[in-house]
Design an enzyme around this catalytic site. Sequence first.
Site, short mmCIF file in Angstrom:
data_model
loop_
_atom_site.label_atom_id
_atom_site.label_comp_id
_atom_site.label_asym_id
_atom_site.label_seq_id
_atom_site.Cartn_x
_atom_site.Cartn_y
_atom_site.Cartn_z
N CYS A 1 35.22 41.09 32.47
CA CYS A 1 36.19 42.21 32.99
C CYS A 1 37.25 42.25 32.26
O CYS A 1 38.02 43.34 32.33
CB CYS A 1 36.53 41.55 34.27
SG CYS A 1 37.37 40.33 34.59
C1 UN1 Z 1 36.32 37.94 34.37
O1 UN1 Z 1 35.52 38.42 33.55
O2 UN1 Z 1 36.15 38.07 35.64
O3 UN1 Z 1 40.50 35.50 30.30
C2 UN1 Z 1 37.31 36.74 34.11
C3 UN1 Z 1 39.35 35.68 30.66
C4 UN1 Z 1 38.37 34.82 31.08
C5 UN1 Z 1 38.18 35.28 32.63
C6 UN1 Z 1 37.70 36.59 32.71
N1 UN1 Z 1 38.66 33.44 31.15
O4 UN1 Z 1 38.78 36.57 30.00
#
Ligand code: UN1
Length: 525
Positions: free
Chosen positions: A296
């Site tokens: 995300c």
């Molecule tokens: C997600 O994609 O829901 O810092 C979280 C980051 C990862 C977590 C992403 N450790 O992008």
Amino acid sequence: MPGTSANTDNAAPRVRSLIGGRAAEQDGQAYLSRNPANLEEIVAAAELGGPETLHEACATAAAAKDRWAATPGPVRSQAIKAIGRIVERNKEDLARLITREIGKPYGESLGEVQEVIDTCDFFVSEGRRLYGHTVPSEMPDKQLFTFRKPVGAALIITAGNFPVAVPSWYLVPALLCGNTVVWKPAEYTPAIADAFARIFLHAGLPEGVFNLALVDGAATAAGLEWALRDNLVDKVGFTGSSEVGATIGESCGRHLQSPCLELGGKNPLVVMDDADLDLAVEGSLFSGFGTSGQRCTSLGSAIVHHAIYDQFLERFTAAVEGAAIGDPTADVLYGPMLNERFGDAFLKSLDLIQAHHQVSGSSDVGRISSATPRRGFVGDPDRGVFMHPTIVSGVRGEDDIANRETFGPVVCVAKFEDFDEAIDLANRHGYGLSSAIYTNNPASAFHFRERVSAGMVSVNNSTSGAEAHLPFGGNGKSGNGSRQSGVWVLDQFTRWQSLNWDFAGHLQKAQMDTAEVGADTEFTL
Ligand code: UN1
């Protein structure tokens, strides 16, 4: 070991929901989980339950909540400590399973498991804090206090791109704060979910405190409504798409609950004309293509100053063309898509590429196969769901591709003339999760921090890279303002209770019996 029958040479483990520590009885819908780097390999055969499975799990968690809430915080910490230690002991096995079931490169899988250990380490001592305050009263012989109270039974619904780290961001603090939980993982990661759940079930939690519901999205929606109606759920945590987040928010809102929502992003990375370009290219490569662009926090658009635009694009394209892609057990930038369904959705999102865009980054766009090969591909692309890395340049703010989350290995590149335009491009899509700026000018870094809508800002680093003790979360279409990790998540899983204690021996009325200092406010110099 509840939940899993022996994994013989040819038989994939059969996994089921785990309710009250036991495998759920009901027959469900069969789901075969396949290795996305080798679709012939079945990782697990799961029995997905229906709404009644979720409802039963929530009823079990609700029945266990008073006892767990009454367990002292430092004692609850012992279970969190045990989870961390068991995860540490199984780190490589868990990472290998993540790589097998969702195709995350092994190095990243190890990092993901480490994030769980870090989360446990942080919250172990929080069980000895969970501080409240002592607050002065307006009146003598009266003292005010605040206490954190657990919320109750929490339903945690998570995505499969971070199949253990992100669930731990919810499950660990929820349990530590004295809540019981039902975990509903992504249905396409049943083997990982089963393994992770069994770790929790060996950590000394009383029966019913931790429950695993293997159900699909439709059963979750129906089961959630039903459980909310029956007062079996006090808090929902959800990480996933903005669309599904909105429907969960709607259901919870009707029951006067505020869920913790961590949703999508279209994360910008601004490159100023004074930036170290090699650093910016390296950061863009990892931000855009790590985990096949399925975080995300993945980079959506690189927003590049006009004076260095051509140079950046040329170096970024060369870096993408030279990157190793393929077998996730090897040292690659990225492996397959998480699952075939993500491959299909990603291919559809490539329709957003318009005639005025230029496409570079690979010899082709879309699926990597022997018919549409990629030079230097590691392994056999026909066995799995692999996608070409794609750079779409010449992107303008009004383009659909600049405003929609694509969730795959594609990065937009847009040009800006002045800082206001860079900020407009960084914010106009309405998401607000993570962001980055590459610059050597502190003023640009601080102006960016002030004006970007994102909940998370990096300076000279990737758009991803959360740490267990820093708040994680977004604004706008990326969430409802809730934050995870560190002490900030405690406000999701506890409610403040205030106490006023009067020992004057007669009724003291607030505001009415409060003494006055008798100031002369008419005084002038
Ligand atoms: C997600 O994609 O829901 O810092 C979280 C980051 C990862 C977590 C992403 N450790 O992008």
